[in-house]
Design a protein around this motif. Sequence first.
Motif, PDB file in Angstrom:
ATOM      1  N   VAL A  95       0.840  -1.204   0.000  1.00 33.24           N
ATOM      2  CA  VAL A  95       0.000   0.000   0.000  1.00 33.24           C
ATOM      3  C   VAL A  95       0.871   1.250   0.000  1.00 33.24           C
ATOM      4  O   VAL A  95       0.599   2.211  -0.721  1.00 33.24           O
ATOM      5  CB  VAL A  95      -0.964   0.002   1.209  1.00 33.24           C
ATOM      6  CG1 VAL A  95      -1.663   1.341   1.360  1.00 33.24           C
ATOM      7  CG2 VAL A  95      -1.979  -1.119   1.076  1.00 33.24           C
ATOM      8  N   LYS A  96       1.933   1.239   0.753  1.00 34.30           N
ATOM      9  CA  LYS A  96       2.810   2.416   0.840  1.00 34.30           C
ATOM     10  C   LYS A  96       3.453   2.722  -0.513  1.00 34.30           C
ATOM     11  O   LYS A  96       3.628   3.879  -0.880  1.00 34.30           O
ATOM     12  CB  LYS A  96       3.883   2.190   1.899  1.00 34.30           C
ATOM     13  CG  LYS A  96       4.716   3.410   2.180  1.00 34.30           C
ATOM     14  CD  LYS A  96       5.594   3.195   3.382  1.00 34.30           C
ATOM     15  CE  LYS A  96       5.110   4.162   4.415  1.00 34.30           C
ATOM     16  NZ  LYS A  96       5.693   4.037   5.710  1.00 34.30           N
ATOM     17  N   TYR A 104      -0.772   3.843  11.121  1.00 30.84           N
ATOM     18  CA  TYR A 104      -0.272   3.604   9.768  1.00 30.84           C
ATOM     19  C   TYR A 104      -1.066   4.418   8.744  1.00 30.84           C
ATOM     20  O   TYR A 104      -0.499   5.191   7.988  1.00 30.84           O
ATOM     21  CB  TYR A 104      -0.354   2.113   9.411  1.00 30.84           C
ATOM     22  CG  TYR A 104      -0.089   1.861   7.958  1.00 30.84           C
ATOM     23  CD1 TYR A 104       1.189   2.005   7.440  1.00 30.84           C
ATOM     24  CD2 TYR A 104      -1.116   1.527   7.091  1.00 30.84           C
ATOM     25  CE1 TYR A 104       1.434   1.819   6.096  1.00 30.84           C
ATOM     26  CE2 TYR A 104      -0.879   1.335   5.742  1.00 30.84           C
ATOM     27  CZ  TYR A 104       0.393   1.477   5.247  1.00 30.84           C
ATOM     28  OH  TYR A 104       0.618   1.298   3.914  1.00 30.84           O
ATOM     29  N   ALA A 105      -2.370   4.260   8.712  1.00 28.81           N
ATOM     30  CA  ALA A 105      -3.202   4.963   7.734  1.00 28.81           C
ATOM     31  C   ALA A 105      -3.709   6.296   8.261  1.00 28.81           C
ATOM     32  O   ALA A 105      -3.997   7.195   7.487  1.00 28.81           O
ATOM     33  CB  ALA A 105      -4.385   4.088   7.324  1.00 28.81           C
ATOM     34  N   TYR A 106      -3.835   6.425   9.552  1.00 28.47           N
ATOM     35  CA  TYR A 106      -4.347   7.657  10.163  1.00 28.47           C
ATOM     36  C   TYR A 106      -3.883   7.738  11.609  1.00 28.47           C
ATOM     37  O   TYR A 106      -3.395   6.771  12.185  1.00 28.47           O
ATOM     38  CB  TYR A 106      -5.890   7.693  10.095  1.00 28.47           C
ATOM     39  CG  TYR A 106      -6.538   6.608  10.917  1.00 28.47           C
ATOM     40  CD1 TYR A 106      -6.946   6.846  12.223  1.00 28.47           C
ATOM     41  CD2 TYR A 106      -6.728   5.329  10.408  1.00 28.47           C
ATOM     42  CE1 TYR A 106      -7.520   5.846  12.987  1.00 28.47           C
ATOM     43  CE2 TYR A 106      -7.304   4.332  11.156  1.00 28.47           C
ATOM     44  CZ  TYR A 106      -7.701   4.590  12.447  1.00 28.47           C
ATOM     45  OH  TYR A 106      -8.259   3.600  13.203  1.00 28.47           O
ATOM     46  N   ARG A 107      -4.026   8.902  12.174  1.00 32.18           N
ATOM     47  CA  ARG A 107      -3.791   9.139  13.598  1.00 32.18           C
ATOM     48  C   ARG A 107      -4.817  10.163  14.044  1.00 32.18           C
ATOM     49  O   ARG A 107      -5.521  10.742  13.227  1.00 32.18           O
ATOM     50  CB  ARG A 107      -2.375   9.621  13.875  1.00 32.18           C
ATOM     51  CG  ARG A 107      -2.072  10.993  13.320  1.00 32.18           C
ATOM     52  CD  ARG A 107      -0.693  11.496  13.729  1.00 32.18           C
ATOM     53  NE  ARG A 107      -0.366  12.722  13.056  1.00 32.18           N
ATOM     54  CZ  ARG A 107      -0.829  13.927  13.386  1.00 32.18           C
ATOM     55  NH1 ARG A 107      -1.657  14.063  14.402  1.00 32.18           N
ATOM     56  NH2 ARG A 107      -0.484  14.995  12.710  1.00 32.18           N
ATOM     57  N   TYR A 108      -4.904  10.371  15.313  1.00 34.30           N
ATOM     58  CA  TYR A 108      -5.837  11.368  15.829  1.00 34.30           C
ATOM     59  C   TYR A 108      -5.081  12.572  16.366  1.00 34.30           C
ATOM     60  O   TYR A 108      -4.064  12.432  17.033  1.00 34.30           O
ATOM     61  CB  TYR A 108      -6.706  10.785  16.944  1.00 34.30           C
ATOM     62  CG  TYR A 108      -7.790   9.884  16.428  1.00 34.30           C
ATOM     63  CD1 TYR A 108      -8.937  10.418  15.861  1.00 34.30           C
ATOM     64  CD2 TYR A 108      -7.655   8.504  16.480  1.00 34.30           C
ATOM     65  CE1 TYR A 108      -9.931   9.596  15.376  1.00 34.30           C
ATOM     66  CE2 TYR A 108      -8.643   7.681  15.995  1.00 34.30           C
ATOM     67  CZ  TYR A 108      -9.784   8.232  15.445  1.00 34.30           C
ATOM     68  OH  TYR A 108     -10.769   7.419  14.963  1.00 34.30           O
ATOM     69  N   ASN A 109      -5.602  13.749  16.055  1.00 30.42           N
ATOM     70  CA  ASN A 109      -5.157  14.999  16.651  1.00 30.42           C
ATOM     71  C   ASN A 109      -6.322  15.444  17.534  1.00 30.42           C
ATOM     72  O   ASN A 109      -7.251  16.074  17.050  1.00 30.42           O
ATOM     73  CB  ASN A 109      -4.840  16.028  15.566  1.00 30.42           C
ATOM     74  CG  ASN A 109      -4.260  17.309  16.126  1.00 30.42           C
ATOM     75  OD1 ASN A 109      -4.026  17.404  17.329  1.00 30.42           O
ATOM     76  ND2 ASN A 109      -4.043  18.276  15.265  1.00 30.42           N
ATOM     77  N   GLY A 110      -6.278  15.040  18.785  1.00 31.91           N
ATOM     78  CA  GLY A 110      -7.442  15.215  19.648  1.00 31.91           C
ATOM     79  C   GLY A 110      -8.503  14.225  19.206  1.00 31.91           C
ATOM     80  O   GLY A 110      -8.285  13.023  19.230  1.00 31.91           O
ATOM     81  N   VAL A 111      -9.643  14.733  18.742  1.00 34.85           N
ATOM     82  CA  VAL A 111     -10.694  13.859  18.223  1.00 34.85           C
ATOM     83  C   VAL A 111     -10.776  13.905  16.701  1.00 34.85           C
ATOM     84  O   VAL A 111     -11.610  13.243  16.097  1.00 34.85           O
ATOM     85  CB  VAL A 111     -12.079  14.220  18.827  1.00 34.85           C
ATOM     86  CG1 VAL A 111     -12.081  13.985  20.325  1.00 34.85           C
ATOM     87  CG2 VAL A 111     -12.453  15.650  18.500  1.00 34.85           C
ATOM     88  N   ILE A 112      -9.902  14.660  16.069  1.00 36.98           N
ATOM     89  CA  ILE A 112      -9.906  14.825  14.614  1.00 36.98           C
ATOM     90  C   ILE A 112      -8.970  13.800  13.976  1.00 36.98           C
ATOM     91  O   ILE A 112      -7.772  13.778  14.280  1.00 36.98           O
ATOM     92  CB  ILE A 112      -9.449  16.251  14.218  1.00 36.98           C
ATOM     93  CG1 ILE A 112     -10.247  17.315  14.956  1.00 36.98           C
ATOM     94  CG2 ILE A 112      -9.491  16.432  12.713  1.00 36.98           C
ATOM     95  CD1 ILE A 112     -11.712  17.335  14.631  1.00 36.98           C
ATOM     96  N   PRO A 113      -9.481  12.941  13.064  1.00 31.26           N
ATOM     97  CA  PRO A 113      -8.590  12.010  12.372  1.00 31.26           C
ATOM     98  C   PRO A 113      -7.726  12.745  11.343  1.00 31.26           C
ATOM     99  O   PRO A 113      -8.197  13.655  10.653  1.00 31.26           O
ATOM    100  CB  PRO A 113      -9.545  11.034  11.691  1.00 31.26           C
ATOM    101  CG  PRO A 113     -10.850  11.742  11.611  1.00 31.26           C
ATOM    102  CD  PRO A 113     -10.881  12.759  12.706  1.00 31.26           C
ATOM    103  N   VAL A 114      -6.460  12.356  11.253  1.00 30.14           N
ATOM    104  CA  VAL A 114      -5.507  12.956  10.324  1.00 30.14           C
ATOM    105  C   VAL A 114      -4.951  11.842   9.435  1.00 30.14           C
ATOM    106  O   VAL A 114      -4.453  10.832   9.927  1.00 30.14           O
ATOM    107  CB  VAL A 114      -4.350  13.642  11.090  1.00 30.14           C
ATOM    108  CG1 VAL A 114      -3.319  14.207  10.127  1.00 30.14           C
ATOM    109  CG2 VAL A 114      -4.884  14.706  12.029  1.00 30.14           C
TER     110      VAL A 114
END
Length: 111
Positions: free
Chosen positions: A47-48, A80-90
């Motif tokens: 995928v990467k 890997y595909a996303y992370r959270y910044n507080g409650v906002i997915p990045v």
Amino acid sequence: MVDILNWANFGCDGRWDYAAPFSDCGAEHRRRDLDKDPYTAKYRDVVKKADFLIFIYPIWWSSMPAILKGLIDRVFVQGYAYRYNGVIPVALLKNKKAWIITTNRYTATIC
């Protein structure tokens, strides 16, 4: 130019093993650690390297087949595909595009 990545070129035989060891209560397979799971590392590498992903599947009981859902749940994970910044997915997989192509047995004329 289109370069098609074949799962087999990355040590993947193209078949997702839905019975791979996994347990929500097992210490070695905690959900928060799935981005480091050695079983899914080869799929994450594919995928990467890809710029464009195409998922083609039949609609199965009003959704995608369970085996594909399992692959997505285990490969496209937090860290890997996303992370959270507080409650906002990045999003972490930048500059990628995807198509989803589905099939079903009905034609456009059936209501």
